[in-house]
Write a protein that holds these residues in place. Sequence first.
Motif: not given
Length: 263
Positions: A1-10, A96-104
């Motif tokens: 499992m890779t840990i993705r760096k979280r970048t805000p998307q304003p 639609r589509p509803f976004p996906f988000n997780a720490f991976y």
Amino acid sequence: MTIRKRTPQPGSFLATHGESIIRDAQRELKSPARRLFGQRLLTLGGIALLSGCDLTNDKAVNTALRRISFFNDDVQALLFDPNKLAPTYPESMITRPFPFNAFYDIDDVPEVDAATYRLQVGGLARGKRVWTLDELRALPQESQITRHICIEGWSAIGHWGGVRFSDFLRRAGADTSARYVSLRCADNYWTSIDMPTALHAQTLLTLTYDNDVLPPKYGFPMKLRMPTKLGYKNPKHIVAIEITNQYPGGYWENQGYNWFGGS
Ligand SMILES: Nc1nc2c(c(=O)[nH]1)N[C@H]1C(S)=C(S)[C@@H](COP(=O)(O)O)O[C@H]1N2
Ligand SMILES: [Mo]
């Protein structure tokens, strides 16, 4: 499992949701009970009041979202009105589509087997036991169309169905005078919530998305949906629930996100 760096998307946030957020804010402002220092400042509308911004540009919205963290948990808990409902929306407004988000990334979504899945209830509960998916599906179900707000700077309206969490906790014999409910997930994510939020009428043990079985990306087989809390407080793939008086923290909370994380 890779840990993705979280970048805000304003950039995409207001473009997609600006108008309806402002409508929510205006609805909040119209309510006399919610004028400055009313009962529930920490809705987006309330945040707009506090920060003096009209939520008409991305920078203002992100500043407003960050204000949430300026309140400590005790102050937020005092301001939280367990009887106040989050806004609901018509079907036509579902994102639609509803976004996906997780720490991976989406390729690493855990695959949970429906047949062997067990939800474990432990801690301060008379009914310490495990629940099968069929047992959860046999409980009275309801549904809601509400807005999910992610601290990374996006929001989306979705349609979730399942069992009212307060109903489930009562059936599970939970000691509802305890302080916390801790929620552990199949992907090793975890979070925890205050008991008044656990008992809130819109807190839903979610089994469906848009009238279908909750898909893996949105948390199969079960997520806890709380429209009164930010996205990271809404755990997917829950496998264990513990009722406790010991502060349980959380995956993002332990890295600095505000624990109360909501309105
Ligand atoms: N198990 C688990 N639950 C989780 C997360 C996670 O990484 N793992 N991420 C949280 C965050 S930050 C968000 S915004 C939402 C995203 O939910 P969605 O994929 O249904 O949009 O899930 C929340 N619950
Ligand atoms: Mo999030």
